[in-house]
Design an enzyme around this catalytic site. Structure first.
Site, PDB file in Angstrom:
ATOM      1  N   CYS A 124       2.420  -6.117  -6.350  1.00  0.00           N
ATOM      2  CA  CYS A 124       2.315  -6.343  -7.791  1.00  0.00           C
ATOM      3  C   CYS A 124       1.265  -5.475  -8.494  1.00  0.00           C
ATOM      4  O   CYS A 124       1.558  -4.937  -9.580  1.00  0.00           O
ATOM      5  CB  CYS A 124       2.128  -7.824  -8.101  1.00  0.00           C
ATOM      6  SG  CYS A 124       1.153  -8.761  -6.930  1.00  0.00           S
ATOM      7  N   ARG A 153      -0.838  -8.493   5.998  1.00  0.00           N
ATOM      8  CA  ARG A 153      -1.709  -9.625   5.701  1.00  0.00           C
ATOM      9  C   ARG A 153      -2.407 -10.058   6.985  1.00  0.00           C
ATOM     10  O   ARG A 153      -1.775 -10.164   8.031  1.00  0.00           O
ATOM     11  CB  ARG A 153      -0.911 -10.782   5.085  1.00  0.00           C
ATOM     12  CG  ARG A 153      -0.310 -10.407   3.732  1.00  0.00           C
ATOM     13  CD  ARG A 153       0.467 -11.525   3.078  1.00  0.00           C
ATOM     14  NE  ARG A 153       1.083 -11.043   1.846  1.00  0.00           N
ATOM     15  CZ  ARG A 153       1.908 -11.749   1.075  1.00  0.00           C
ATOM     16  NH1 ARG A 153       2.212 -12.995   1.423  1.00  0.00           N
ATOM     17  NH2 ARG A 153       2.419 -11.227  -0.024  1.00  0.00           N
ATOM     18  N   GLN A 171       9.229  -6.935   2.338  1.00  0.00           N
ATOM     19  CA  GLN A 171       9.862  -7.806   1.361  1.00  0.00           C
ATOM     20  C   GLN A 171      10.847  -7.023   0.515  1.00  0.00           C
ATOM     21  O   GLN A 171      10.674  -5.814   0.311  1.00  0.00           O
ATOM     22  CB  GLN A 171       8.815  -8.425   0.416  1.00  0.00           C
ATOM     23  CG  GLN A 171       8.038  -9.586   0.987  1.00  0.00           C
ATOM     24  CD  GLN A 171       7.156 -10.231  -0.065  1.00  0.00           C
ATOM     25  OE1 GLN A 171       6.713  -9.589  -1.004  1.00  0.00           O
ATOM     26  NE2 GLN A 171       6.919 -11.523   0.088  1.00  0.00           N
ATOM     27  N   ASP A 173      10.868  -6.827  -2.511  1.00  0.00           N
ATOM     28  CA  ASP A 173       9.934  -7.192  -3.568  1.00  0.00           C
ATOM     29  C   ASP A 173      10.409  -6.655  -4.908  1.00  0.00           C
ATOM     30  O   ASP A 173      10.853  -5.506  -5.009  1.00  0.00           O
ATOM     31  CB  ASP A 173       8.554  -6.608  -3.227  1.00  0.00           C
ATOM     32  CG  ASP A 173       7.426  -7.446  -3.775  1.00  0.00           C
ATOM     33  OD1 ASP A 173       7.709  -8.456  -4.423  1.00  0.00           O
ATOM     34  OD2 ASP A 173       6.256  -7.090  -3.527  1.00  0.00           O
ATOM     35  N   HIS A 175       9.508  -6.845  -9.376  1.00  0.00           N
ATOM     36  CA  HIS A 175       8.697  -7.323 -10.499  1.00  0.00           C
ATOM     37  C   HIS A 175       9.393  -6.957 -11.804  1.00  0.00           C
ATOM     38  O   HIS A 175       9.860  -5.837 -11.982  1.00  0.00           O
ATOM     39  CB  HIS A 175       7.292  -6.721 -10.443  1.00  0.00           C
ATOM     40  CG  HIS A 175       6.507  -7.177  -9.252  1.00  0.00           C
ATOM     41  ND1 HIS A 175       6.439  -6.457  -8.078  1.00  0.00           N
ATOM     42  CD2 HIS A 175       5.805  -8.320  -9.034  1.00  0.00           C
ATOM     43  CE1 HIS A 175       5.714  -7.123  -7.196  1.00  0.00           C
ATOM     44  NE2 HIS A 175       5.321  -8.255  -7.749  1.00  0.00           N
ATOM     45  N   LYS A 262       5.158 -20.991  -9.364  1.00  0.00           N
ATOM     46  CA  LYS A 262       6.303 -20.321  -8.747  1.00  0.00           C
ATOM     47  C   LYS A 262       7.375 -21.320  -8.334  1.00  0.00           C
ATOM     48  O   LYS A 262       7.106 -22.510  -8.137  1.00  0.00           O
ATOM     49  CB  LYS A 262       5.848 -19.513  -7.530  1.00  0.00           C
ATOM     50  CG  LYS A 262       5.130 -20.326  -6.459  1.00  0.00           C
ATOM     51  CD  LYS A 262       4.715 -19.461  -5.267  1.00  0.00           C
ATOM     52  CE  LYS A 262       4.010 -20.297  -4.195  1.00  0.00           C
ATOM     53  NZ  LYS A 262       3.829 -19.555  -2.937  1.00  0.00           N
ATOM     54  N   HIS A 308       7.425 -12.181 -10.703  1.00  0.00           N
ATOM     55  CA  HIS A 308       7.469 -11.710  -9.317  1.00  0.00           C
ATOM     56  C   HIS A 308       8.657 -12.400  -8.644  1.00  0.00           C
ATOM     57  O   HIS A 308       8.827 -13.612  -8.804  1.00  0.00           O
ATOM     58  CB  HIS A 308       6.204 -12.097  -8.543  1.00  0.00           C
ATOM     59  CG  HIS A 308       4.909 -11.763  -9.223  1.00  0.00           C
ATOM     60  ND1 HIS A 308       3.973 -10.915  -8.659  1.00  0.00           N
ATOM     61  CD2 HIS A 308       4.362 -12.174 -10.396  1.00  0.00           C
ATOM     62  CE1 HIS A 308       2.923 -10.826  -9.452  1.00  0.00           C
ATOM     63  NE2 HIS A 308       3.137 -11.584 -10.514  1.00  0.00           N
TER      64      HIS A 308
END
Length: 450
Positions: A124, A153, A171, A173, A175, A262, A308
């Protein structure tokens, strides 16, 4: 010759083999299937990181290909590729350094007097940098960015578990930067993509009667950033969208991200354990921290809202759920072992030659000796040949044990007619098809995600 003509049908129709894998847990299933099909492994040299083997990489890439097609050509995302390492100052600006640094890997260069860096745990902040790089107008909104970069992570070593809990992961991912009036429509589209994946293409539920997935609204955590009134508004927006969706949902108090509430999408494995997969997050904080803005139709600058979202979530965890569900019996389009070609008599040169030609045709292989490239957007099937000097029944059994989707048997009759005996792993009934008909059949299966 008459005996040879009937050998294919007799061998296939009389071969009965059970290939059911009996394992009680998600981790047990994943490791057993992986060992048999050579999908992945882990090693102490890199704890929490997956070594994807060629077969696993084929599955991984097919999942990525599927999601990229949906995101780019159905939901309007644009793919970007962003750095893996950022300066500490970026993570301080985003709030991750204060709220997430213990879960990040720090990166030090040879000159320790220079600023510290962090290996990215999410995309992000980098996407905020992209949005801010250019002047934005309301006509451009929503701006939808997707990213498949690897993330890291720093999970505790005791928490690491196969594919479901890792340190390095990927991911799907995305946005979305949008105006306030676009938030509801964009989140509804995200929920539609979730529904497409988990009810049609990748049904992970054990039975048709049970829900394909569950929805939870995760609310403000203790370590939140920003104003409480903005948080309350964001939670109300998500509640309203969930109410309108008509789906059942629950509140998961205090489990939101530090920057916003979320919607978490969860599925259960065969042991009943729940796993979070997809997520949709509403964020008013990062646009403020990065001073993101766009020029509205009244020529004033406004702050965009950031959404997100990830539908697979961690691809590694999603793959674990797929393995738990299908126990290695992949649908054709995902199977790294789509078909096995078996010549009946490996001493018969004509049978072996026909098998090899069919292998090359179905793989759609290019000739390394010519100057023509392999064409874009072409089908290349995962087909192998077993021409070992073993009894044909043994080779059929071996292919079934390895969960090939199709077996293609070639004897004298098949060589003479140029129509090959084709059967599935589930059904012993035979089809006799030309090479072109087999290619067309396989192409249709892939197009329909079957």
């Amino acid at each position: 010759m008459l005996k040879q003509r009937h050998i294919v049908h007799r061998l296939i129709s009389s071969t009965r083999y059970s290939t059911k894998i009996k394992t009680p847990t998600n981790a047990g299933t994943a490791h057993e299937v992986s060992n048999k099909q050579r999908i992945f492994f882990t090693d102490p040299v890199s704890p929490g990181s997956i070594f994807f083997l060629p077969n696993g990489t084929k599955i991984f890439n097919k999942l990525l290909q599927f999601m990229k097609l949906q995101q780019q050509h159905k939901y309007g995302f644009q793919e970007v590729v962003t750095p893996l390492i950022y300066r500490k100052s970026l993570w301080e600006q985003s709030g991750h350094w204060d709220n997430y640094k213990d879960d990040m890997f720090r990166v030090m260069g040879s000159d320790t007097s220079k600023e510290e860096y962090g290996l990215k745990p999410m995309n992000c902040p980098g996407h905020c940098v992209i949005f801010k790089r250019f002047d934005r107008s309301y006509n451009e909104l929503p701006v939808r960015l997707s990213d498949f970069s690897p993330l890291h992570r720093n999970e505790a070593s005791g928490a690491l578990s196969g594919l479901t809990r890792v340190r390095k992961f990927h991911q799907d991912d995305g946005h979305i930067f949008c105006a306030p009036g676009q938030v509801e429509e964009e989140i509804i589209k995200c929920l539609k993509l979730v529904d497409l994946c988990y009810t049609k293409i990748f049904p992970l539920s054990e039975s048709l009667q049970s829900a394909a997935y569950s929805l939870e609204l995760s609310t403000r955590p203790d370590n939140f950033i920003g104003d409480i009134e903005i948080w309350n508004h964001a939670e109300d927006v998500l509640k309203d969208i969930l109410m309108k969706s008509g789906k059942e949902w629950e509140i998961n108090e205090g489990d939101g991200a530090f920057y916003g509430p979320k919607i978490d999408i969860k599925v259960s494995d065969k042991s009943g354990k729940s796993h979070q997969i997809a997520t949709i997050q509403l964020d008013f904080q990062l646009p403020e921290r990065f001073d993101l803005r766009y020029k509205d139709r009244d020529n004033t600058y406004k702050r965009p809202i950031m959404i997100h979202r990830a539908v697979f979530g961690s691809l590694e965890r999603f793959l674990a759920m797929l393995i738990d569900r299908n126990e290695g019996k992949w649908p054709f389009w995902l199977n790294p072992r789509q078909a096995m070609i078996i010549p009946v008599n490996t001493k018969q040169a004509a049978q072996v030659d026909a098998s090899r030609k069919l292998l090359s045709y179905l793989r759609h292989e290019g000739d390394p000796n010519d100057d023509m490239p392999v064409p874009l957007n072409s089908f290349h099937f995962n087909v192998d040949i077993d021409e070992r000097a073993e009894p044909v029944g043994y080779r059929i059994k071996d292919a079934l044990t390895k969960d090939y989707s199709y077996l293609i048997i070639i004897g004298d009759k098949e060589v003479e007619s140029s129509k090959y005996a084709v059967r599935t792993r589930q059904d012993r009934a035979l089809e006799h098809l030309t090479s072109q008909e087999i290619f067309a059949k396989f192409s249709d299966l892939e197009r329909r995600y079957v």
